[in-house]
Design a protein around this motif. Structure first.
Motif, mmCIF file in Angstrom:
data_model
loop_
_atom_site.group_PDB
_atom_site.id
_atom_site.type_symbol
_atom_site.label_atom_id
_atom_site.label_comp_id
_atom_site.label_asym_id
_atom_site.label_seq_id
_atom_site.Cartn_x
_atom_site.Cartn_y
_atom_site.Cartn_z
ATOM 1 N N LYS A 281 7.620 8.030 2.793
ATOM 2 C CA LYS A 281 6.868 7.207 1.475
ATOM 3 C C LYS A 281 6.762 8.327 0.624
ATOM 4 N N ALA A 423 -0.216 3.115 -1.130
ATOM 5 C CA ALA A 423 -0.097 1.647 -1.562
ATOM 6 C C ALA A 423 -0.514 1.111 -2.669
ATOM 7 N N VAL A 426 1.108 2.344 -6.016
ATOM 8 C CA VAL A 426 2.496 1.408 -6.180
ATOM 9 C C VAL A 426 2.058 0.137 -6.615
ATOM 10 N N TYR A 430 2.859 -1.804 -10.294
ATOM 11 C CA TYR A 430 3.430 -2.893 -10.638
ATOM 12 C C TYR A 430 2.459 -3.795 -11.493
ATOM 13 N N ARG A 448 9.914 -4.240 -7.878
ATOM 14 C CA ARG A 448 9.332 -3.380 -6.748
ATOM 15 C C ARG A 448 9.695 -2.069 -6.787
ATOM 16 N N GLU A 449 11.086 -1.919 -6.713
ATOM 17 C CA GLU A 449 11.532 -0.443 -6.693
ATOM 18 C C GLU A 449 11.115 0.136 -7.772
ATOM 19 N N ARG A 452 7.494 1.342 -7.081
ATOM 20 C CA ARG A 452 7.272 2.376 -6.157
ATOM 21 C C ARG A 452 7.824 3.886 -7.023
ATOM 22 N N THR A 453 8.745 3.907 -7.698
ATOM 23 C CA THR A 453 9.125 4.925 -8.377
ATOM 24 C C THR A 453 8.083 5.538 -9.456
ATOM 25 N N MET A 456 4.546 6.412 -7.391
ATOM 26 C CA MET A 456 4.677 7.758 -6.701
ATOM 27 C C MET A 456 4.860 8.962 -7.770
#
Length: 605
Positions: A281, A423, A426, A430, A448-449, A452-453, A456
């Protein structure tokens, strides 16, 4: 290829280096003086003066036997006549302000455009080998916020060293033995009822961490009970049944008791599976993992070898020490009186194994600043024991990281769990992106992708932009901001440029660029040109923050340019082609720079 363009290729597209070399030739030709590199360093011309680069001429006045203004005038005239990059100059006292010609900037832009690895150096067969140790977890608990900073710094440093032409081996040393490991094992035996990661639905490292906490809870209760019976606190801590059982288990482990070893292996494997998930992750990995259970005996053997050579001394109680008083330090324990090893011994053993496994030229330890003394001692001991890189080992010492409220909800209640933090980042990315309308016309999978990008990226950038030597306050809310010195701001600019390039759908291949550049365009090309020097300096200083802050400065300059100049709606095809090429290469450098920080950049946001 013209002479200027060929020279640019030879020195990897650095106008500053080319002009600096020409200035050295000027001083030698005019005054017969051999100037060193430090004397010839150029700086950006201050905004209130005309020019792009400034040379300070005071170091050459004595050789010239003229005043600073005359000296600067003569050097400036020589450069205009002999260096294709210099178009004109002006003198302000002892400062020679040089203007780079339009043609030189355009050639530089084209040279940057043609170099897919601009700003980095290739790794060759004869490149030095740098080993970087980071992470160093214990197998009795999950990774926490401190590990996050450690892993991000270690991974980024590895990318930076490789970008500077070094072979790099990324390594981890896992603390998988000792009393703390036995505490978790004993608690699981007593209170676990056979619980496993599968039966509980918990990650293995979290499960074992829970039993480490359980041990501490029951142990404190036992100590309290013994104190209530009249025992003093120090004796109660030693006599509590749980700690005695844990020590007995440690002795059995040392004696290779098959049952204890089997339990140890089973529980450690649960932890490793959990660590691997967290590392994935986080976007970090290792080329080689060492385990203290394998290195501590090597360390003991190496200390005994040093003892035989007279490097160390054995005291009357059987303990082994190193006298470091000649180094301005104290005496250092290497083996206890019962023959057991200490952390220093284990580090010596790990060094022995690494030296055997790899032809190491430089060893970098990424460890917090509370261990400064430890690594000062380790360097001296490794040098005495004959490790060629011992004296030159680098302790990449970094400060602590905290949150605004000091802690965040976690399983232990006292530390910030790495998985929880990632978590949270991310999920915040969102929510923020949804509120700002950045997810319009996207599928849920795409949202969602990107979350995440971005999440992080926000975490990594916020931590890495700070000078590693300083303690820092990590604020999750501040980090996810699409404006200011943040990861999302840089990521969004990259995505915007990629959108522009997709809409353009044009190729500038073969088009000869011949336009008058605006000051903002020159500023951008000059800023791009600095990337190689920034990467080189980051390697010398072991400084991911230098890369992070350069990426922000480049992004900021591009946004100022984009605010003032149209790209897609520019009617002049030549100007449009130049601006598209500038945008394309800003994006290329942002992607390259952010990758050195371990940060992904999305194609759309």
């Amino acid at each position: 290829m013209c002479t200027f363009a060929r020279k640019l290729n030879e020195i990897r597209m650095n106008i500053e280096t080319l002009i600096s070399q020409a200035a050295g030739e000027a001083v030698k030709a005019l005054y017969g003086f051999e100037a060193n590199e430090k004397m010839l360093q150029l700086q950006k011309t201050r905004s209130e003066f005309e020019g792009n680069l400034t040379l300070v001429v005071f170091p050459f006045v004595k050789a010239a036997k003229k005043n600073p203004e005359q000296t600067a005038q003569e050097i400036g005239q020589y450069l205009v006549e002999h260096c294709e990059a210099v178009d004109k100059f002006n003198v302000v006292k002892g400062f020679l302000n040089l203007s780079v010609g339009q043609g030189a900037w355009l050639q530089l832009l084209e040279a940057i455009d043609k170099d897919n690895h601009f700003g980095t150096k290739p790794v060759g067969e004869t490149s030095p080998l740098v080993m970087i140790e980071y992470s160093s977890p214990n197998t009795n608990k999950p990774l926490h916020l401190g590990h996050v900073r450690n892993n991000l710094l270690g991974w980024s440093l590895a990318q930076i060293m490789e970008a500077n032409g070094n072979k790099v081996v990324k390594t981890n040393i896992v603390n998988d033995r000792g009393i703390h490991i036995c505490k978790s094992m004993l608690a699981w035996l007593k209170y676990g009822n056979g619980e496993t990661p599968e039966s509980s639905g918990k990650k293995g490292d979290h499960l074992i961490g829970d039993y480490y906490v359980a041990f501490d809870k029951h142990y404190r209760e036992e100590v309290k009970e013994l104190m209530a019976q009249g025992m003093d606190e120090e004796k109660a801590k030693q006599e509590a049944p749980l700690i005695k059982e844990a020590h007995e288990m440690l002795v059995k482990w040392e004696q290779n008791d098959p049952e204890v070893r089997a339990l140890w292996e089973k529980m450690n494997n649960w932890v490793y599976a959990g660590f691997d998930e967290t590392y994935k992750k986080m976007g970090v990995s290792f080329d080689k993992i060492y385990y203290e259970s394998q290195t501590y005996l090597k360390g003991k053997a190496k200390v005994e070898e040093g003892l035989d050579k007279g490097l160390f001394e054995r005291h009357d109680d059987g303990s082994v020490w190193s006298d470091l008083t000649n180094e301005g330090l104290d005496q250092k324990l290497l083996l206890r009186s019962d023959g057991t090893s200490v952390y220093m011994t284990q580090d010596i053993g790990t060094a022995e194994m690494r030296f055997r496994d790899y032809p190491i030229d430089k060893m970098i330890y990424v460890v917090g600043n509370e261990q400064n003394y430890h690594f000062q001692v380790l360097s001296i001991l490794l040098d005495r024991l004959g490790f060629k890189w011992g004296k030159e080992l680098v302790h990449f010492s970094y400060g602590m990281v905290e949150l605004p409220n000091g802690k965040m909800k976690s399983r232990e209640g006292t530390v910030v769990d790495a998985d929880d933090l990632m978590a949270l980042m991310v999920e915040d990315a969102y929510k923020t992106s949804m509120e700002l309308g950045k997810f319009d016309d996207m599928t849920e999978e795409e949202r969602r992708e990107i979350a995440r990008t971005v999440g992080m990226g926000a975490l990594k950038y916020f931590i890495l932009k700070v000078d590693a030597r300083k303690n820092m306050l990590f604020n999750p809310e501040e980090s996810i901001d699409f404006n200011g010195n943040t990861g999302p701001f840089i990521q969004y600019t990259y995505a915007r440029i990629r959108s522009i390039l997709r809409k353009a759908q044009e190729s500038q291949e073969g088009m000869e660029l011949s336009v008058s550049l605006s000051p903002k365009e020159i500023e951008l090309i000059q800023k791009m040109n600095e990337f190689g020097a920034v990467v080189e300096q980051a390697g010398k200083d072991y400084s991911p923050s230098g890369i992070a802050n350069y990426c922000y400065e480049l992004t900021k300059v591009f946004n100022q340019f984009y605010h003032d100049y149209s790209i897609l709606n520019e009617p002049d095809e030549q100007k449009k082609a130049v601006r598209l090429m500038i945008a394309k290469n800003v994006a290329k450098i942002i992607k390259s720079g952010m990758s050195l920080l371990g940060i992904e950049v999305p194609e759309r946001m």
